[in-house]
Design a protein around this motif. Structure first.
Motif, PDB file in Angstrom:
ATOM      1  N   ASP A  35       0.873  -1.184   0.000  1.00 35.87           N
ATOM      2  CA  ASP A  35       0.000   0.000   0.000  1.00 35.87           C
ATOM      3  C   ASP A  35       0.903   1.225   0.000  1.00 35.87           C
ATOM      4  N   PHE A  36       0.867   1.975  -1.119  1.00 37.14           N
ATOM      5  CA  PHE A  36       1.822   3.059  -1.331  1.00 37.14           C
ATOM      6  C   PHE A  36       1.099   4.403  -1.358  1.00 37.14           C
ATOM      7  N   LYS A  37       1.732   5.416  -0.793  1.00 37.34           N
ATOM      8  CA  LYS A  37       1.201   6.777  -0.863  1.00 37.34           C
ATOM      9  C   LYS A  37       2.363   7.768  -0.877  1.00 37.34           C
ATOM     10  N   ARG A  38       2.055   8.970  -1.345  1.00 37.15           N
ATOM     11  CA  ARG A  38       3.080  10.010  -1.496  1.00 37.15           C
ATOM     12  C   ARG A  38       2.444  11.374  -1.241  1.00 37.15           C
ATOM     13  N   SER A  39       3.195  12.290  -0.644  1.00 35.38           N
ATOM     14  CA  SER A  39       2.685  13.639  -0.413  1.00 35.38           C
ATOM     15  C   SER A  39       3.853  14.616  -0.350  1.00 35.38           C
ATOM     16  N   GLY A  40       3.553  15.883  -0.519  1.00 33.45           N
ATOM     17  CA  GLY A  40       4.596  16.890  -0.451  1.00 33.45           C
ATOM     18  C   GLY A  40       4.039  18.279  -0.663  1.00 33.45           C
ATOM     19  N   TYR A  41       4.864  19.273  -0.382  1.00 31.19           N
ATOM     20  CA  TYR A  41       4.489  20.654  -0.658  1.00 31.19           C
ATOM     21  C   TYR A  41       5.745  21.477  -0.931  1.00 31.19           C
ATOM     22  N   TYR A  65      11.186  26.552   0.420  1.00 30.71           N
ATOM     23  CA  TYR A  65      11.247  25.345   1.241  1.00 30.71           C
ATOM     24  C   TYR A  65      10.428  24.252   0.573  1.00 30.71           C
ATOM     25  N   ASN A  66      11.032  23.065   0.452  1.00 30.40           N
ATOM     26  CA  ASN A  66      10.371  21.907  -0.161  1.00 30.40           C
ATOM     27  C   ASN A  66      10.331  20.766   0.848  1.00 30.40           C
ATOM     28  N   SER A  67       9.230  20.054   0.854  1.00 26.27           N
ATOM     29  CA  SER A  67       9.109  18.888   1.722  1.00 26.27           C
ATOM     30  C   SER A  67       8.261  17.842   1.010  1.00 26.27           C
ATOM     31  N   PHE A  68       8.749  16.622   0.970  1.00 26.04           N
ATOM     32  CA  PHE A  68       7.937  15.556   0.398  1.00 26.04           C
ATOM     33  C   PHE A  68       8.348  14.214   0.987  1.00 26.04           C
ATOM     34  N   SER A  69       7.463  13.241   0.876  1.00 25.55           N
ATOM     35  CA  SER A  69       7.738  11.913   1.422  1.00 25.55           C
ATOM     36  C   SER A  69       6.925  10.885   0.661  1.00 25.55           C
ATOM     37  N   SER A  70       7.375   9.655   0.707  1.00 22.12           N
ATOM     38  CA  SER A  70       6.636   8.520   0.166  1.00 22.12           C
ATOM     39  C   SER A  70       6.791   7.358   1.132  1.00 22.12           C
ATOM     40  N   SER A  71       5.756   6.540   1.220  1.00 24.07           N
ATOM     41  CA  SER A  71       5.806   5.421   2.161  1.00 24.07           C
ATOM     42  C   SER A  71       5.009   4.254   1.617  1.00 24.07           C
ATOM     43  N   GLY A  72       5.376   3.074   2.075  1.00 24.04           N
ATOM     44  CA  GLY A  72       4.691   1.862   1.663  1.00 24.04           C
ATOM     45  C   GLY A  72       4.697   0.837   2.775  1.00 24.04           C
ATOM     46  N   SER A  73       3.662   0.026   2.819  1.00 26.34           N
ATOM     47  CA  SER A  73       3.594  -1.064   3.791  1.00 26.34           C
ATOM     48  C   SER A  73       2.808  -2.199   3.172  1.00 26.34           C
ATOM     49  N   GLY A  74       3.134  -3.439   3.573  1.00 26.48           N
ATOM     50  CA  GLY A  74       2.432  -4.551   2.962  1.00 26.48           C
ATOM     51  C   GLY A  74       2.781  -5.890   3.561  1.00 26.48           C
ATOM     52  N   LEU A  75       2.131  -6.916   3.021  1.00 25.38           N
ATOM     53  CA  LEU A  75       2.337  -8.301   3.431  1.00 25.38           C
ATOM     54  C   LEU A  75       2.786  -9.115   2.223  1.00 25.38           C
ATOM     55  N   ASP A 103       7.575 -21.992   4.559  1.00 25.01           N
ATOM     56  CA  ASP A 103       6.471 -21.062   4.326  1.00 25.01           C
ATOM     57  C   ASP A 103       6.648 -19.882   5.271  1.00 25.01           C
ATOM     58  N   ILE A 104       6.718 -18.684   4.696  1.00 25.23           N
ATOM     59  CA  ILE A 104       7.089 -17.491   5.466  1.00 25.23           C
ATOM     60  C   ILE A 104       6.083 -16.373   5.169  1.00 25.23           C
ATOM     61  N   LEU A 105       5.773 -15.584   6.185  1.00 23.26           N
ATOM     62  CA  LEU A 105       4.958 -14.390   6.017  1.00 23.26           C
ATOM     63  C   LEU A 105       5.780 -13.185   6.457  1.00 23.26           C
ATOM     64  N   ARG A 106       5.929 -12.220   5.541  1.00 26.95           N
ATOM     65  CA  ARG A 106       6.718 -11.018   5.862  1.00 26.95           C
ATOM     66  C   ARG A 106       5.814  -9.793   5.935  1.00 26.95           C
ATOM     67  N   ASN A 107       5.989  -9.048   7.008  1.00 23.06           N
ATOM     68  CA  ASN A 107       5.311  -7.759   7.189  1.00 23.06           C
ATOM     69  C   ASN A 107       6.371  -6.672   7.090  1.00 23.06           C
ATOM     70  N   LEU A 119      17.109  -3.627   3.624  1.00 24.94           N
ATOM     71  CA  LEU A 119      16.750  -5.035   3.840  1.00 24.94           C
ATOM     72  C   LEU A 119      15.249  -5.205   4.011  1.00 24.94           C
ATOM     73  N   SER A 120      14.452  -4.290   3.453  1.00 28.10           N
ATOM     74  CA  SER A 120      13.002  -4.441   3.571  1.00 28.10           C
ATOM     75  C   SER A 120      12.536  -5.730   2.901  1.00 28.10           C
TER      76      SER A 120
END
Length: 824
Positions: A308-314, A336-346, A365-369, A578-579
């Motif tokens: 699940d990915f999202k991005r924002s900035g100004y 002044y600039n500021s921005f970020s992006s993030s993601g999380s998942g299974l 059998d492995i589950l990674r968060n 190492l994500s």
């Protein structure tokens, strides 16, 4: 090199053929200026017509100072016609050439801007959306309907010879090593994540984009692919005015506001913009087969998951320009600039190991968060002093610009093993840092005589990077993450560049225009990292452009430039991400600079109906070529932790890359209401991989885009845009094909001060499937990513304030501040 020699032979055969027909030696000279601002009008068309026969005798294009020189004219009576987009066409009749004087000087000719008055609003004529200039292509984005609801990446897709893939990677003439500038100045925001930076600039803020394919000696040598300069909107009219833009959509939301104030010789501009890419789910799979030559086992790894990915900035900023006198001007800015992006998942993982007889001996059998985040906050400031001296065109330019950014990258991942005694493992990394860049330059331009200009200057670039990697490893016994000093480190990177250049522009034999120069750069790098030392080095960077102008504004050019690609912050930092512990990415502090030798033979043909076509033969040769490179390890040690069945990807100096290509771009008004613009590029790529003993990879890629605009009555416009890029072989596999398309309409109202638009991107497909293969000697992987790309958006814009051309009594108006490419 054979295509280069054939191109040169063709160029000189054309030029000498034109010269053989030119047996007269009379000439007409003059200078073209804007009647309202007294500024030079560069690249204006000047035509000479015989008044008795109405035959076009010859023509020329004005240079950057507005000067023109039409040579090879017979005696007689002529009409001189001057024309440029956005100005009223002007004709000067009864110009008599005869007698002993070989030169007729028309002195200064003024052009009046095309003006349509609507109530109290003054609107000037629009430029062509695409302009082909001697060293660059200019894309005027203000009337780009389909991109207005998007960001800078969406606008870049439409710039001729520029390509942008689904992941936001940008190439210029097939080369990804591009130097990015904002308003002609560098910024530290590009060093952390180029994609995030370009995604933080709303398209509604962009005035134009310059794709500088043949940079002269005045420009920094950085960027073997060339330079892309993003010019933001401003306004130099008297009074208070501005604009507001808002966009809401299913995938992207943004807003921006500009406010301009000008009183006589002083102006202030302020802006703010913000954007947000809404959270979207990206499914992905990996099917990987690897061989362990030590124990002759084979392992198949299957990963199936989502992010699940999202991005924002100004962005925000304040600028001023002050015409102190007719000879002195001061320009300053702060932002002044500021921005970020993030993601999380299974991710669900199935890993099976087989012995030499293909019998399974181990199954897991492995589950990674996992989660990750990239962010940066950066300040930019600059001060520019311009001094005009006694001679026309004689100028001193002093520029100081600096930026300070605080990049921060972090990730965490924890894996749960089904049915094993150690049920969990994981790592967590946090890398805060500082990136400070300072540029100080002094430039001087000296006109020796008409049409002969010498430019020189010096520059210092100072960059200081500090980064901390704080790595923690999950300890099952304590059921928490514990700091790991063996993987953690501190990095200090300091680079100093001292440069000087000399260039000249002149005409030879009255038919060949030459722009030649050389730049010398000394680079000194200090890095505080174990077992790492980078010696200082010198680079001599020549540039040479031959051009010839034909009648009807046709032109041909042959250009050679040498460029350098030094690694950026994100490529240097050895931090290991190492994500995904089976697919590790890292930086490489030992990267050497890539050297590019670039050739371009181009022909430009404008048409009377406003259309144009440009065709170019391109050859790019890169030595110490930098590319991402993947290596497989059955067992890999990081600090005191051992990882099994791992691929590690970082950037390496591969060897030599040859790019031979043809680019065809143009625009054509089919009717008064329908206009088409397109770009077609074919590139043959050949890479000699010295890491594999000179292994050669060949690949052909072709890209095509087409833009259609239809103007309906009552200020309603329709537009469609499609972009396709074919798949291509890489040094370790294959890059996928891509197809994107947009539809849009815009309705203008309230005397064209306001508009509403609707945009649909890939409306018929929710995802774009990207299948990438990676192959090494003991490893093959197929990666499939379903990129959510379908979106719908609505945008609103409003311009306010009374716009008027009004020259204050103390205002010199000798300067043009529309953010040209000022970097040197």
């Amino acid at each position: 090199m054979r295509p280069i020699f054939l191109s040169i032979l063709f160029f000189f055969s054309v030029v000498f053929g034109a010269h053989s027909q030119n047996k007269q030696n009379f000439k007409v000279t003059g200078k073209i200026k804007d009647a309202s601002t007294n500024q030079p009008v560069e690249y204006a068309s000047v035509g000479i017509t015989n008044q008795q026969t109405n035959a076009i005798v010859n023509g020329a294009v004005t240079d950057t100072s507005g000067y023109f020189e039409v040579t090879g004219l017979p005696s007689g009576t002529f009409t001189v016609t001057v024309d440029f987009i956005g100005y009223q066409k002007r004709a000067i009749k009864d110009v008599i050439i005869s007698g002993s004087s070989k030169t007729v000087s028309l002195n200064t000719i003024t052009l009046t801007p095309t003006v349509n008055v609507l109530a109290e609003v003054t609107v000037t004529g629009n430029k062509n959306i695409v302009e082909n200039q001697i060293d660059k292509i200019v894309y005027n984005a203000a009337n780009d309907i389909t991109s207005q609801a998007g960001v800078a990446l969406d606008v870049l897709k439409k710039v001729p010879q520029v390509s942008v893939d689904i992941d936001g990677n940008v190439e210029l003439q097939g080369n990804p090593n591009v130097r990015f500038l904002i308003n002609g100045k560098p910024s530290s925001v590009f060093g952390n994540s180029l994609t995030d930076a370009l995604s933080s600039i709303p398209a509604s803020q962009i005035k134009s984009i310059e794709a500088i394919t043949s940079p002269g000696a005045k420009y920094d040598a950085q960027g073997t692919g060339g330079i892309i300069n993003i010019i933001l909107k401003d306004n130099k009219l008297q009074g208070i005015n501005g604009n507001v833009s808002l966009t809401a959509g299913t995938r992207l939301e943004n807003g921006s506001a500009n406010l301009n104030f000008r009183k006589n010789n002083f102006g202030i501009n302020a802006f703010f913009s913000g954007n947000k890419q809404l959270s979207s789910r990206t499914p992905s799979t990996q099917d990987r087969l690897s061989n362990n030559v030590t124990d002759t086992t084979t392992t198949r790894l299957l990963q199936n998951g989502f992010q699940d990915f999202k991005r924002s900035g100004y962005r925000s900023g304040l600028g001023f320009d002050w015409t102190i006198s007719k000879k002195d001007n001061l320009i300053g800015s702060f932002g002044y600039n500021s921005f970020s992006s993030s993601g999380s998942g299974l991710t669900n993982i199935n890993q099976t190991t087989y012995n030499q007889a293909a019998i399974p001996i181990l199954a897991q059998d492995i589950l990674r968060n996992s989660s990750s985040k990239n962010s940066i906050g950066a300040f930019d400031w600059s001060l520019n002093y311009i001094k005009k001296l006694k001679k026309e065109g004689q100028e001193l330019n002093v520029l100081y610009s600096s930026s300070f950014g605080k990049p921060r990258n972090n990730y965490s991942q924890i894996q749960s093993y089904n049915g094993e005694s150690f049920a969990n493992s994981g790592t967590m990394g946090n890398t805060p840092g500082n990136d400070k860049q300072t540029n100080i330059s002094i430039d001087y331009a000296h006109p020796v005589k008409k049409g002969f200009i010498i430019e020189t200057g010096v520059k210092t670039v100072l960059q200081d990077i500090k980064s901390i990697a704080d790595i923690s490893v999950f300890t099952p016994a304590q059921n928490q993450f514990v700091h790991d000093p063996t993987q953690s480190y501190q990095l200090s990177y300091n680079m100093k560049i001292y440069a000087g250049y000399l260039s000249t522009t002149f005409s030879m034999f009255n038919w060949l225009n030459i722009k030649a120069g050389a730049r010398f750069e000394h680079t000194d790098v200090k890095i505080d990292y174990p077992n790492t030392s980078i010696p200082s080095y010198n680079n001599l960077v020549p540039s040479l452009i031959f051009s010839h102008n034909f009648k009807d504004d046709q032109s041909v050019k042959l250009a050679f430039t040498r460029r350098i690609e030094r690694a950026e912050y994100r490529e240097i930092n050895p931090f290991m991400n190492l994500s995904d512990p089976y697919n590790i990415t890292a930086g490489n502090p030992l990267l050497k600079p890539e050297i590019g030798n670039n050739f371009e033979l181009g022909y430009n043909k404008p048409f009377k109906n406003g259309g144009s076509v440009y065709i170019a033969l391109i050859e790019r040769i890169n030595t110490s070529d930098i590319k991402p490179y993947t290596t497989f390890y059955p067992s890999y040690m990081i600090g005191d932790s051992t990882y099994q069945n791992v691929s590690v990807t970082n950037r390496q100096n591969i060897g030599i890359e040859y790019n031979s290509g043809v680019s065809l771009s143009g625009s054509m008004p089919i009717t008064d209401r329908l206009n088409l613009r397109g770009n077609f590029v074919v590139t043959q790529k050949r890479v000699v991989n010295n890491l594999l003993g000179g292994n050669v990879t060949n690949g052909t890629n072709w890209r095509f885009n087409l833009n259609a605009t239809y103007q309906l009555p009552k200020d309603l416009s329709l537009e469609g845009f499609g972009n396709y890029s074919s798949a291509i072989n890489t040094i370790q596999g294959k890059r996928p094909q891509q197809l994107t398309y947009n539809f849009a309409f815009r309705k203008q109202f309230y005397h064209k001060n306001a508009s509403i638009g609707f945009t649909a991107t890939n409306p018929f497909t929710k995802y774009i499937s990207q299948v990438t293969t990676v192959k090494t000697g003991n490893y093959v992987a197929t990666n499939t990513v379903l990129v959510p790309y379908r979106s719908f958006g609505i945008s609103l814009t409003y311009k306010f304030g009374k716009l008027e051309f009004k020259k204050g009594k103390d205002q010199g108006n000798d300067f043009l501040h529309n953010a040209p490419s000022t970097e040197n």
